[in-house]
Design a protein around this motif. Structure first.
Motif, PDB file in Angstrom:
ATOM      1  N   HIS A 131      -4.300   9.125   3.914  1.00  0.00           N
ATOM      2  CA  HIS A 131      -4.791   7.908   4.583  1.00  0.00           C
ATOM      3  C   HIS A 131      -6.020   7.330   3.878  1.00  0.00           C
ATOM      4  O   HIS A 131      -6.979   6.882   4.515  1.00  0.00           O
ATOM      5  CB  HIS A 131      -5.131   8.203   6.058  1.00  0.00           C
ATOM      6  CG  HIS A 131      -4.014   8.858   6.805  1.00  0.00           C
ATOM      7  ND1 HIS A 131      -2.840   8.213   7.132  1.00  0.00           N
ATOM      8  CD2 HIS A 131      -3.875  10.137   7.269  1.00  0.00           C
ATOM      9  CE1 HIS A 131      -2.036   9.036   7.779  1.00  0.00           C
ATOM     10  NE2 HIS A 131      -2.637  10.211   7.881  1.00  0.00           N
ATOM     11  N   LYS A 132      -5.959   7.313   2.547  1.00  0.00           N
ATOM     12  CA  LYS A 132      -7.062   6.781   1.755  1.00  0.00           C
ATOM     13  C   LYS A 132      -6.713   5.454   1.080  1.00  0.00           C
ATOM     14  O   LYS A 132      -7.507   4.932   0.302  1.00  0.00           O
ATOM     15  CB  LYS A 132      -7.454   7.793   0.670  1.00  0.00           C
ATOM     16  CG  LYS A 132      -8.044   9.094   1.203  1.00  0.00           C
ATOM     17  CD  LYS A 132      -9.426   8.883   1.780  1.00  0.00           C
ATOM     18  CE  LYS A 132     -10.077  10.211   2.150  1.00  0.00           C
ATOM     19  NZ  LYS A 132     -11.443  10.009   2.692  1.00  0.00           N
ATOM     20  N   VAL A 133      -5.522   4.938   1.348  1.00  0.00           N
ATOM     21  CA  VAL A 133      -5.113   3.676   0.736  1.00  0.00           C
ATOM     22  C   VAL A 133      -5.659   2.514   1.564  1.00  0.00           C
ATOM     23  O   VAL A 133      -5.369   2.401   2.752  1.00  0.00           O
ATOM     24  CB  VAL A 133      -3.574   3.570   0.642  1.00  0.00           C
ATOM     25  CG1 VAL A 133      -3.177   2.196   0.108  1.00  0.00           C
ATOM     26  CG2 VAL A 133      -3.025   4.670  -0.257  1.00  0.00           C
ATOM     27  N   GLU A 134      -6.463   1.690   0.918  1.00  0.00           N
ATOM     28  CA  GLU A 134      -7.009   0.503   1.573  1.00  0.00           C
ATOM     29  C   GLU A 134      -6.321  -0.726   0.993  1.00  0.00           C
ATOM     30  O   GLU A 134      -6.395  -0.982  -0.190  1.00  0.00           O
ATOM     31  CB  GLU A 134      -8.524   0.423   1.372  1.00  0.00           C
ATOM     32  CG  GLU A 134      -9.285   1.587   2.000  1.00  0.00           C
ATOM     33  CD  GLU A 134     -10.780   1.469   1.805  1.00  0.00           C
ATOM     34  OE1 GLU A 134     -11.212   0.446   1.232  1.00  0.00           O
ATOM     35  OE2 GLU A 134     -11.509   2.391   2.215  1.00  0.00           O
ATOM     36  N   GLY A 135      -5.645  -1.468   1.863  1.00  0.00           N
ATOM     37  CA  GLY A 135      -4.886  -2.614   1.383  1.00  0.00           C
ATOM     38  C   GLY A 135      -3.539  -2.167   0.850  1.00  0.00           C
ATOM     39  O   GLY A 135      -3.072  -1.054   1.121  1.00  0.00           O
ATOM     40  N   PRO A 136      -2.900  -3.006   0.038  1.00  0.00           N
ATOM     41  CA  PRO A 136      -1.585  -2.641  -0.497  1.00  0.00           C
ATOM     42  C   PRO A 136      -1.676  -1.446  -1.441  1.00  0.00           C
ATOM     43  O   PRO A 136      -2.661  -1.294  -2.172  1.00  0.00           O
ATOM     44  CB  PRO A 136      -1.141  -3.911  -1.234  1.00  0.00           C
ATOM     45  CG  PRO A 136      -2.391  -4.665  -1.502  1.00  0.00           C
ATOM     46  CD  PRO A 136      -3.330  -4.351  -0.381  1.00  0.00           C
ATOM     47  N   LYS A 137      -0.644  -0.616  -1.407  1.00  0.00           N
ATOM     48  CA  LYS A 137      -0.618   0.565  -2.269  1.00  0.00           C
ATOM     49  C   LYS A 137      -0.683   0.181  -3.742  1.00  0.00           C
ATOM     50  O   LYS A 137      -1.241   0.910  -4.569  1.00  0.00           O
ATOM     51  CB  LYS A 137       0.659   1.361  -1.978  1.00  0.00           C
ATOM     52  CG  LYS A 137       0.696   2.755  -2.564  1.00  0.00           C
ATOM     53  CD  LYS A 137       1.953   3.474  -2.098  1.00  0.00           C
ATOM     54  CE  LYS A 137       2.071   4.861  -2.686  1.00  0.00           C
ATOM     55  NZ  LYS A 137       3.320   5.545  -2.237  1.00  0.00           N
ATOM     56  N   SER A 138      -0.144  -0.981  -4.064  1.00  0.00           N
ATOM     57  CA  SER A 138      -0.144  -1.439  -5.455  1.00  0.00           C
ATOM     58  C   SER A 138      -1.558  -1.644  -5.981  1.00  0.00           C
ATOM     59  O   SER A 138      -1.811  -1.507  -7.188  1.00  0.00           O
ATOM     60  CB  SER A 138       0.643  -2.748  -5.576  1.00  0.00           C
ATOM     61  OG  SER A 138       0.091  -3.753  -4.741  1.00  0.00           O
ATOM     62  N   LYS A 139      -2.484  -1.964  -5.080  1.00  0.00           N
ATOM     63  CA  LYS A 139      -3.877  -2.142  -5.509  1.00  0.00           C
ATOM     64  C   LYS A 139      -4.463  -0.816  -5.986  1.00  0.00           C
ATOM     65  O   LYS A 139      -5.131  -0.762  -7.022  1.00  0.00           O
ATOM     66  CB  LYS A 139      -4.706  -2.707  -4.361  1.00  0.00           C
ATOM     67  CG  LYS A 139      -6.173  -2.924  -4.698  1.00  0.00           C
ATOM     68  CD  LYS A 139      -6.953  -3.454  -3.500  1.00  0.00           C
ATOM     69  CE  LYS A 139      -8.428  -3.603  -3.830  1.00  0.00           C
ATOM     70  NZ  LYS A 139      -9.212  -4.063  -2.652  1.00  0.00           N
ATOM     71  N   SER A 140      -4.223   0.261  -5.227  1.00  0.00           N
ATOM     72  CA  SER A 140      -4.700   1.582  -5.635  1.00  0.00           C
ATOM     73  C   SER A 140      -4.029   2.011  -6.933  1.00  0.00           C
ATOM     74  O   SER A 140      -4.670   2.588  -7.813  1.00  0.00           O
ATOM     75  CB  SER A 140      -4.405   2.604  -4.529  1.00  0.00           C
ATOM     76  OG  SER A 140      -5.111   2.300  -3.350  1.00  0.00           O
ATOM     77  N   PHE A 141      -2.737   1.718  -7.046  1.00  0.00           N
ATOM     78  CA  PHE A 141      -2.011   2.045  -8.280  1.00  0.00           C
ATOM     79  C   PHE A 141      -2.662   1.356  -9.466  1.00  0.00           C
ATOM     80  O   PHE A 141      -2.936   1.980 -10.495  1.00  0.00           O
ATOM     81  CB  PHE A 141      -0.544   1.626  -8.155  1.00  0.00           C
ATOM     82  CG  PHE A 141       0.276   1.921  -9.373  1.00  0.00           C
ATOM     83  CD1 PHE A 141       0.987   3.105  -9.473  1.00  0.00           C
ATOM     84  CD2 PHE A 141       0.327   1.030 -10.443  1.00  0.00           C
ATOM     85  CE1 PHE A 141       1.743   3.393 -10.608  1.00  0.00           C
ATOM     86  CE2 PHE A 141       1.074   1.307 -11.580  1.00  0.00           C
ATOM     87  CZ  PHE A 141       1.792   2.493 -11.659  1.00  0.00           C
ATOM     88  N   GLY A 142      -2.911   0.055  -9.333  1.00  0.00           N
ATOM     89  CA  GLY A 142      -3.485  -0.705 -10.440  1.00  0.00           C
ATOM     90  C   GLY A 142      -4.871  -0.231 -10.826  1.00  0.00           C
ATOM     91  O   GLY A 142      -5.218  -0.199 -12.008  1.00  0.00           O
ATOM     92  N   GLU A 143      -5.676   0.146  -9.836  1.00  0.00           N
ATOM     93  CA  GLU A 143      -7.038   0.612 -10.108  1.00  0.00           C
ATOM     94  C   GLU A 143      -7.019   1.874 -10.966  1.00  0.00           C
ATOM     95  O   GLU A 143      -7.799   2.005 -11.918  1.00  0.00           O
ATOM     96  CB  GLU A 143      -7.761   0.886  -8.793  1.00  0.00           C
ATOM     97  CG  GLU A 143      -9.198   1.353  -8.961  1.00  0.00           C
ATOM     98  CD  GLU A 143      -9.872   1.660  -7.644  1.00  0.00           C
ATOM     99  OE1 GLU A 143     -11.117   1.607  -7.607  1.00  0.00           O
ATOM    100  OE2 GLU A 143      -9.170   1.972  -6.653  1.00  0.00           O
TER     101      GLU A 143
END
Length: 211
Positions: A131-143
């Protein structure tokens, strides 16, 4: 042995005595000892444990050149650890659980870019589970994925390259040839085994660290 600030997440626990464990992400024995440490040692040195404040464990990431995709895994571990230090050990464990996909023979058709994509997906899956994903999962992926891109000169590296160089230099300086290799307070301890369970670890800690 101390750590540079950028790699402080490699340390588990707050104890003054340091158990360094040299780990190659694609070494089956490194996976075995990590599972044992997770079950039998970390609960003893973390908050509320018998040896809290007495012993720390440092995961010394150490790619073996004959495990071709090891450096990509260590890059991912470094990038992830900087962003989510509290989840580093969880990601290390997840990588060991999927290591067979990247053994030399199975990985012959995987490109470096594909390997980095897969390792980033593994990271974001973990973040979602915790539960550490903030916003769309793709944003965390891109970061995460952006930090694993080769940038700069044609022979440049990623944002993790300098730390990989440090980890390799320390291992060479200490004459580390095989993984896992254990050091207690900077000195090799060849008695430590990847096959140890609860009883062996508790006996070793009680003798080396004390009550």
């Amino acid at each position: 042995m101390s750590l540079p600030r950028s790699l402080s997440f490699l340390r588990q626990g707050t104890g003054g005595q340091i158990l360094d464990i040299y780990l190659d992400p694609l070494c089956p024995y490194s996976a075995k000892i990590t599972r044992s440490l997770t079950t039998n040692v970390l609960p003893l040195i973390k908050k509320g444990g018998k040896y809290e404040g007495k012993l720390s464990v440092v995961a010394r990431l150490y790619p073996q050149p004959f495990h071709y995709y090891g450096p990509f895994h260590i890059e991912a571990l470094i990038v992830f650890g900087r962003l989510y230090p509290d989840l580093f050990w969880d990601y290390l464990t997840a990588i060991f659980e999927t290591q067979t996909e990247y053994f030399n023979q199975p990985s012959t058709t995987i490109t470096p870019s594909e390997a980095r994509d897969k390792l980033t997906h593994l990271a974001t899956d973990l973040l979602e589970k915790k539960h550490k994903v903030e916003g769309p999962k793709s944003k965390s992926f891109g970061e995460i994925r952006d930090k694993l891109e080769n940038k700069g000169s044609p022979n440049g590296g990623t944002e993790a390259t300098d730390d990989i160089k440090y980890l390799v230099k320390v291992g060479r300086q200490n004459g580390v040839h095989v993984t896992p290799t254990a050091l207690l307070d900077g000195l090799k301890d060849d008695s430590v085994s990847s096959s140890w369970g609860k009883e062996e670890w508790e006996k070793w800690i009680s003798e080396k660290v004390g009550a």
